[in-house]
Design a protein around this motif. Structure first.
Motif, PDB file in Angstrom:
ATOM      1  N   ASP B 320     -18.232 -27.072  94.610  1.00 54.19           N
ATOM      2  CA  ASP B 320     -19.683 -28.075  95.913  1.00 54.19           C
ATOM      3  C   ASP B 320     -19.149 -28.148  97.303  1.00 54.19           C
ATOM      4  O   ASP B 320     -20.006 -27.872  98.015  1.00 54.19           O
ATOM      5  CB  ASP B 320     -20.069 -29.373  95.127  1.00 54.19           C
ATOM      6  N   ILE B 321     -17.852 -28.480  97.189  1.00 53.68           N
ATOM      7  CA  ILE B 321     -17.792 -28.871  98.636  1.00 53.68           C
ATOM      8  C   ILE B 321     -17.129 -27.607  99.617  1.00 53.68           C
ATOM      9  O   ILE B 321     -17.630 -27.087 100.584  1.00 53.68           O
ATOM     10  CB  ILE B 321     -16.057 -30.063  99.190  1.00 53.68           C
ATOM     11  N   LEU B 322     -16.092 -26.775  99.105  1.00 48.32           N
ATOM     12  CA  LEU B 322     -15.759 -26.256  99.538  1.00 48.32           C
ATOM     13  C   LEU B 322     -16.769 -25.067  99.924  1.00 48.32           C
ATOM     14  O   LEU B 322     -16.154 -23.769 100.704  1.00 48.32           O
ATOM     15  CB  LEU B 322     -14.627 -24.918  98.959  1.00 48.32           C
ATOM     16  N   ARG B 323     -17.828 -24.534  98.503  1.00 51.99           N
ATOM     17  CA  ARG B 323     -18.593 -23.010  98.802  1.00 51.99           C
ATOM     18  C   ARG B 323     -19.177 -23.051 100.026  1.00 51.99           C
ATOM     19  O   ARG B 323     -18.966 -21.930 100.696  1.00 51.99           O
ATOM     20  CB  ARG B 323     -19.235 -23.342  97.979  1.00 51.99           C
ATOM     21  N   PRO B 324     -19.918 -24.262 100.706  1.00 55.33           N
ATOM     22  CA  PRO B 324     -20.775 -23.920 102.199  1.00 55.33           C
ATOM     23  C   PRO B 324     -19.828 -23.579 102.785  1.00 55.33           C
ATOM     24  O   PRO B 324     -19.508 -22.798 104.416  1.00 55.33           O
ATOM     25  CB  PRO B 324     -20.939 -25.449 102.200  1.00 55.33           C
ATOM     26  N   ARG B 325     -18.389 -24.001 103.193  1.00 56.69           N
ATOM     27  CA  ARG B 325     -17.253 -23.838 104.090  1.00 56.69           C
ATOM     28  C   ARG B 325     -16.655 -21.928 103.712  1.00 56.69           C
ATOM     29  O   ARG B 325     -16.968 -21.833 105.193  1.00 56.69           O
ATOM     30  CB  ARG B 325     -16.099 -24.523 103.766  1.00 56.69           C
ATOM     31  N   PHE B 326     -16.539 -21.894 103.170  1.00 58.66           N
ATOM     32  CA  PHE B 326     -16.212 -20.031 102.879  1.00 58.66           C
ATOM     33  C   PHE B 326     -17.996 -20.094 103.611  1.00 58.66           C
ATOM     34  O   PHE B 326     -17.585 -18.256 103.978  1.00 58.66           O
ATOM     35  CB  PHE B 326     -15.931 -20.108 101.132  1.00 58.66           C
ATOM     36  N   GLU B 327     -18.817 -19.910 102.933  1.00 58.23           N
ATOM     37  CA  GLU B 327     -20.173 -19.346 103.198  1.00 58.23           C
ATOM     38  C   GLU B 327     -20.508 -19.091 104.541  1.00 58.23           C
ATOM     39  O   GLU B 327     -21.292 -17.790 105.079  1.00 58.23           O
ATOM     40  CB  GLU B 327     -21.744 -19.807 101.988  1.00 58.23           C
TER      41      GLU B 327
END
Lengths: 444, 444
Positions: B320-327
């Motif tokens: 949940d923390i990493l997904r927005p960063r990748f996106e």
């Protein structure tokens, strides 16, 4: 109290004592004891002393140092600055010369030998694995795990007598300066394992001034018991690192220490201390091996102790727990073994061991007698390279772990076995067992 | 929005865009940014997820397992049983095949190579350091620290193309079966660093069925991102350990994993998983190197997670923390770079990296442009053996660490530099810089 030397006893006196000891031994065996004086393990009370360290870091915020660096994350390959400072202060060395490892200085020592084998000790230095022969000097009795490192790497070990003030330096100097294949020596300079020897100033100075034939000779200075005094006022050893810095022997010393016997045996932190040049060389390989050792545990130690005085104060509490244990064993030895010419032993001022020397050819016998009576000791021979005690006379006694009542019992059993083996040997030498195969005594 | 392929643009269009990009770049430089997308470091919020682990052991009593064994003391060289069980469950292997290390699986990998170099991979097997030539296959782009291990040991590295379903297995099979000097291959089978590749079932089966010419060939299966999915429903890879057990390839796999990106990057625990025979052989040396790794930290992990499901639930929070960063990065790439024929990039379903391929000969240029604009990237070339990207086209993008607003900014800067380098290259190819020494562009 029987104080008669075994050498002065008649065959009849010996035979009578033998039957008495045998009866006592049978009784002990029947009790099916389970005692352990085999390893230098801290006891429960000692471990409890450090439990404050479990909670010095309670939140993520706690895990940041004063510069805001997060110890939970990657980085700082050489270790947490506050913990490096702690060791620098404790060892009297510069901050820059301190590398922090994981929970075991043994690993740092093994890795130092492994690097020397694979890559040499300095740029351009021949890897030891490319040499026909590599030898280490091994003051003995010594630490079995040092010797095992040599054995694992096929390094030939040469026994060096250890005396009251340290290793036999005449022999060390002669060998080191004349034989280029001698690449190292293992030293536990304070409260040596197992003899409790404290190297004299003279000994340390002679080490610092060695003139090795091999440019890649290294002293493995395992300062495992540097703050592990049992009594007040025990003298400190000279600082070999200071003595060698700025001299032609600047790169000769690899110093190791750890908190295994300060905080937790299984979860302490360790340090490798060496010259700038050695450090740079080592880091060029360590940087391939690891990103950093466990920084949270390093940081916990720095906070828990604050400074070297914090460690010294903490060690007094250890001493209070250990002293009665050492004294219980020494009292039993004095009471049961003194004046009989059957054993001598060290009276250590610190460290973790008592070294017990018995009649030649009886250490293995005593070890087995103890084992059959339900007591585990460090294996006979273990204190010598290749597990071979040339006189088969030495046993390493570790009094730290068992609770005091158990320890007193263990000391009694040990003394009984020492006496039994001694009388057995004396009788055997006088032809008493001529019709009895002594091997069958293994089954008594 | 400029969606015109760079190849379709006229020299005038390119020159105009170049002047625009240059002006923008100068503006960015003037902002004196300090951005870092260089390493796969978890961010603060991710580390915070595991802070409960700091206090699972609060007292000495807590440090005893259900059998009463004190984790603070020496012992258990192979690791804490409860933590070994956790990894066995997670990896689908037998408990007996799990060895626990310290905070770094990198160390376990380095040590595995070091043991092979010094002692060989099995009893009677020739130490690699005694061989004239040792080679490893290196699927690339790959993990720079794997390659550095090879470089440190003088192991020759052979690039293997990495495709959508894993390494080019035709080439792997051909080389491994024909060249006895090939002793290993580095694999990151799930969410490969940096390509995010998930090895297909076919690929894993072909690995398990390799017919190596070298009996001492080993697959270094670095399962670093085994539970590091960004989305629900990402397929698992086949269990290579299971596939090889009971076959003639039983000893071919060295599996590694760690909690560096599950709990703490600097204070996790690591595991080495291998066959009974390999384990016995490794332990005979590890037993010389260490008494045990830090058992308290192993025990903390076992308690904190309880079981493999505990880890899986925890990893959803990371996602949940990493997904927005990748996106955020992928959105910027899509918006700024798509349709221009100047770059392609991976769209990973997990792991820590995005792999960005640019025009041949421009990765170093983009790296330098970014650096000059205050943004650190993993060095160009680092994803290839010897730091040499044959096309100078690949950069590894690590979106995990910077806060989201900073990351968005970083992605913009990166895209700007990619475009600038691309237009620069196109203009240069069309003779635009004929009178300008391109080297001087280093100073723009």
């Amino acid at each position: 109290m029987k104080r008669k030397s075994i050498n002065e006893m008649t065959r009849e006196e010996l035979a009578f004592e033998y039957s008495e000891l045998l009866a006592e031994y049978e009784q002990v065996k029947a009790e099916r004891l389970s005692l352990d004086m085999s390893r230098g393990k801290p006891c429960r009370e000692q471990l409890d002393l450090s439990d404050g360290i479990l909670t010095v870091l309670k939140t993520g915020e706690d895990c940041h140092n004063s510069f805001g660096t997060d110890m939970r994350n990657y980085g700082m390959p050489i270790g947490v600055p506050a913990a490096r400072k702690l060791f620098a202060e404790l060892c009297g060395v510069e901050f820059d010369n301190v590398f922090l490892g994981g929970n075991a200085s043994l690993e740092l020592m093994y890795d130092a030998v492994a690097r020397a084998e694979l890559f040499g000790v300095a740029p351009g230095s021949t890897p030891w694995c490319k040499l026909d022969k590599v030898k280490f000097l091994c003051p003995a009795p010594g630490y079995d795990r040092h010797f095992r490192i040599c054995e694992t790497f096929g390094i030939e070990m040469i026994n060096i007598e250890i005396r009251e003030d340290g290793p036999d330096m005449d022999t060390v100097e002669k060998l080191v300066s004349s034989d280029e294949s001698i690449k190292g020596i293992w030293c536990v300079p304070k409260h040596s394992n197992p003899t409790g020897t404290i190297y004299s100033d003279e000994t340390v100075r002679r080490f610092a001034a060695l003139k090795p034939a091999a440019k890649d000779f290294r002293i493995f200075w395992d300062n495992a018991y540097m703050v592990h005094d049992l009594y007040e006022g025990v003298p400190d050893i000279l600082n070999i690192f200071e003595l060698t810095q700025g001299t032609e022997n600047e790169d000769m010393v690899y110093m190791f220490t750890s908190t295994s016997k300060i905080t937790y045996a299984g979860s302490g932190i360790s340090a490798f201390i060496t010259s700038d040049r050695n450090m740079k060389h080592a880091l060029s390989y360590i940087g391939t091996q690891i990103i950093s050792y466990d920084k949270l545990n390093q940081f916990r130690h720095a906070i828990f102790f604050e400074d070297a005085d914090g460690i010294r104060a903490h060690m007094k509490k250890h001493a209070d727990i250990l002293r009665p244990r050492f004294e219980a064993v020494l009292t039993a030895f004095e009471k049961e073994l003194a004046g009989r010419d059957i054993a001598t032993w060290t009276k250590p001022l610190g460290g973790y061991f008592i070294s017990l020397d018995m009649l030649s050819g009886s250490a293995k016998r005593v070890y087995e007698l103890c084992l059959d009576a339900g007591m585990k000791l460090t294996e006979a021979g273990a204190t010598y390279p290749y597990g071979k005690d040339p006189k088969d006379a030495n046993l390493r006694i570790a009094p730290s772990y068992p609770p005091l009542p158990e320890l007193r019992m263990a000391a009694q059993v040990l003394c009984l076995c020492v006496k039994l083996a001694a009388v057995e040997k004396a009788l055997s030498e006088r032809g008493f067992f001529k019709s009895i195969n002594t091997i069958s005594l293994g089954n008594i």
